[in-house]
Design an enzyme around this catalytic site. Structure first.
Site, PDB file in Angstrom:
ATOM      1  N   HIS A  16     -19.008  25.845  20.560  1.00 39.34           N
ATOM      2  CA  HIS A  16     -19.627  24.439  20.700  1.00 39.34           C
ATOM      3  C   HIS A  16     -20.847  25.194  22.561  1.00 39.34           C
ATOM      4  O   HIS A  16     -21.464  24.332  22.672  1.00 39.34           O
ATOM      5  CB  HIS A  16     -19.047  23.639  20.858  1.00 39.34           C
ATOM      6  CG  HIS A  16     -18.897  22.566  20.031  1.00 39.34           C
ATOM      7  ND1 HIS A  16     -17.697  23.132  19.157  1.00 39.34           N
ATOM      8  CD2 HIS A  16     -18.916  21.521  18.953  1.00 39.34           C
ATOM      9  CE1 HIS A  16     -17.310  22.932  17.717  1.00 39.34           C
ATOM     10  NE2 HIS A  16     -18.562  22.139  17.751  1.00 39.34           N
ATOM     11  N   GLY A  19     -25.096  28.334  25.627  1.00 39.13           N
ATOM     12  CA  GLY A  19     -24.878  30.434  25.734  1.00 39.13           C
ATOM     13  C   GLY A  19     -23.590  30.635  25.096  1.00 39.13           C
ATOM     14  O   GLY A  19     -24.492  31.941  25.308  1.00 39.13           O
ATOM     15  N   GLU A  47      -8.569  21.621  21.468  1.00 37.86           N
ATOM     16  CA  GLU A  47      -7.900  21.608  23.523  1.00 37.86           C
ATOM     17  C   GLU A  47      -7.479  22.913  23.537  1.00 37.86           C
ATOM     18  O   GLU A  47      -6.873  23.159  22.945  1.00 37.86           O
ATOM     19  CB  GLU A  47      -6.864  19.814  23.353  1.00 37.86           C
ATOM     20  CG  GLU A  47      -6.922  19.837  24.736  1.00 37.86           C
ATOM     21  CD  GLU A  47      -5.663  19.168  25.019  1.00 37.86           C
ATOM     22  OE1 GLU A  47      -5.169  19.113  25.989  1.00 37.86           O
ATOM     23  OE2 GLU A  47      -5.021  18.276  24.541  1.00 37.86           O
ATOM     24  N   ASP A  76     -13.381  33.483  24.816  1.00 30.60           N
ATOM     25  CA  ASP A  76     -13.191  32.667  26.376  1.00 30.60           C
ATOM     26  C   ASP A  76     -13.122  33.425  26.766  1.00 30.60           C
ATOM     27  O   ASP A  76     -12.857  34.530  26.891  1.00 30.60           O
ATOM     28  CB  ASP A  76     -11.233  31.951  26.533  1.00 30.60           C
ATOM     29  CG  ASP A  76     -10.685  31.206  26.867  1.00 30.60           C
ATOM     30  OD1 ASP A  76     -11.749  29.965  26.883  1.00 30.60           O
ATOM     31  OD2 ASP A  76     -10.590  31.347  27.926  1.00 30.60           O
ATOM     32  N   PHE A 162     -26.265  32.037  31.598  1.00 28.18           N
ATOM     33  CA  PHE A 162     -25.511  31.126  31.869  1.00 28.18           C
ATOM     34  C   PHE A 162     -24.314  30.801  32.428  1.00 28.18           C
ATOM     35  O   PHE A 162     -24.169  32.034  33.092  1.00 28.18           O
ATOM     36  CB  PHE A 162     -25.291  30.013  30.257  1.00 28.18           C
ATOM     37  CG  PHE A 162     -24.741  30.660  29.728  1.00 28.18           C
ATOM     38  CD1 PHE A 162     -22.771  30.439  29.780  1.00 28.18           C
ATOM     39  CD2 PHE A 162     -24.416  32.082  29.199  1.00 28.18           C
ATOM     40  CE1 PHE A 162     -22.283  30.952  29.724  1.00 28.18           C
ATOM     41  CE2 PHE A 162     -23.534  32.079  28.317  1.00 28.18           C
ATOM     42  CZ  PHE A 162     -22.215  31.902  28.770  1.00 28.18           C
ATOM     43  N   GLY A 163     -23.942  29.309  32.863  1.00 28.51           N
ATOM     44  CA  GLY A 163     -22.970  29.602  33.640  1.00 28.51           C
ATOM     45  C   GLY A 163     -22.906  30.435  35.360  1.00 28.51           C
ATOM     46  O   GLY A 163     -23.733  29.541  35.589  1.00 28.51           O
TER      47      GLY A 163
END
EC number: 3.6.1.66
Length: 212
Positions: A16, A19, A47, A76, A162-163
C-alpha cells in the site's frame, strides 16, 4: 524453490506504499506482466510481525496471494545504521510515527546519531536492504535480498525517491538517492549489478523466476 512467471500473467504488487509500488512497477515494466496493487484491490494490510526483512516480505506476499487468489510480489526494506546497531531496520517506516512521515524519521535518525557523537562520515555508515518475495495462492514462496552500502548526510538532499533516500549517499557517488532519477537508481541488466538495494534484489528475482 523455482517459481516461473509468464508474460501476460497477472501479478499483485503486495504493498500500500505508493513509493514502493511505483518503483516495482518501473522495474517490472519491461516484462509484460499485468500488474495490480494491493491498494487497488482493497486488500487488507497484514500486521508485520516478522523479526527479519525476509519474514515480513514473505508474510505480506503470502497474505496478498491468498486474498487475491493471484501470484503476489512483496517487498520489505529498510535502513540499517551501523552506529545505531542496525536500527531502524525493519522498523524504518514506523520511525516516522503513525503517519509514516519520513521527514520525521530522518530527523530521528540524525538526532540519535548526534546523541551518540557519530558526526563524522566514517561514523555515519549505513546499508539500505530490500527483500523481495514472490508467493503463490497455494503457499509457495521464494525470497531475494539486495543490499547497498553508503553514508548518511545532513541536511537531506534532493526531493526524488521516497523514505530515507534524501539522506542516503551510496558508496562511490556524490549524490544522494534523493537527488537521483528512478532510472539512475534502478537501472540494471542481467550482467550488471544495479545501484539500489531494490534493483539488486530484483536482478536476483528475474534470474530465478525466468521472466524476460
Amino acid at each position: 524453490m523455482t517459481l516461473t512467471l509468464e508474460r501476460g500473467q497477472k501479478l499483485v504488487v503486495a504493498s500500500h506504499n505508493e513509493g514502493k509500488v511505483r518503483e516495482l512497477r518501473t522495474l517490472l515494466s519491461p516484462f509484460g506482466l499485468e500488474l495490480v496493487s494491493a491498494a487497488e484491490l482493497e486488500l487488507p494490510e497484514p500486521e508485520e510481525t516478522g523479526s527479519t526483512y525476509q519474514e515480513n516480505a514473505e508474510l505480506k506476499a503470502l497474505a496478498a496471494a491468498k486474498a487475491a487468489n493471484l501470484w503476489a510480489l512483496a517487498d520489505d526494506s529498510g535502513l540499517s545504521v551501523d552506529a545505531l546497531d542496525g536500527a531502524p531496520g525493519i522498523y524504518s517506516a514506523r520511525w516516522g510515527g503513525p503517519e509514516r512521515d519520513f521527514n520525521n524519521a530522518m530527523v530521528k535518525v540524525h538526532t540519535e546519531l548526534m546523541q551518540k557523537g557519530a558526526m563524522g562520515p566514517g561514523q555515519r555508515t549505513a546499508d539500505f536492504v530490500a527483500v523481495l518475495c514472490l508467493a503463490t495462492p497455494e503457499g509457495e514462496s521464494a525470497c531475494f535480498e539486495g543490499r547497498v552500502s553508503g553514508t548518511l548526510v545532513w541536511p537531506p538532499r534532493g526531493d526524488k525517491g521516497f523514505g530515507y533516500d534524501p539522506m542516503f549517499l551510496p558508496e562511490g557517488h556524490n549524490r544522494t538517492f534523493g537527488e537521483m532519477t528512478e532510472d539512475e537508481k534502478h537501472a540494471w541488466a542481467p550482467d550488471k549489478i544495479g545501484l539500489s538495494h531494490r534493483s539488486r534484489a530484483f536482478s536476483k528475482f528475474v534470474k530465478a523466476c525466468c521472466i524476460g
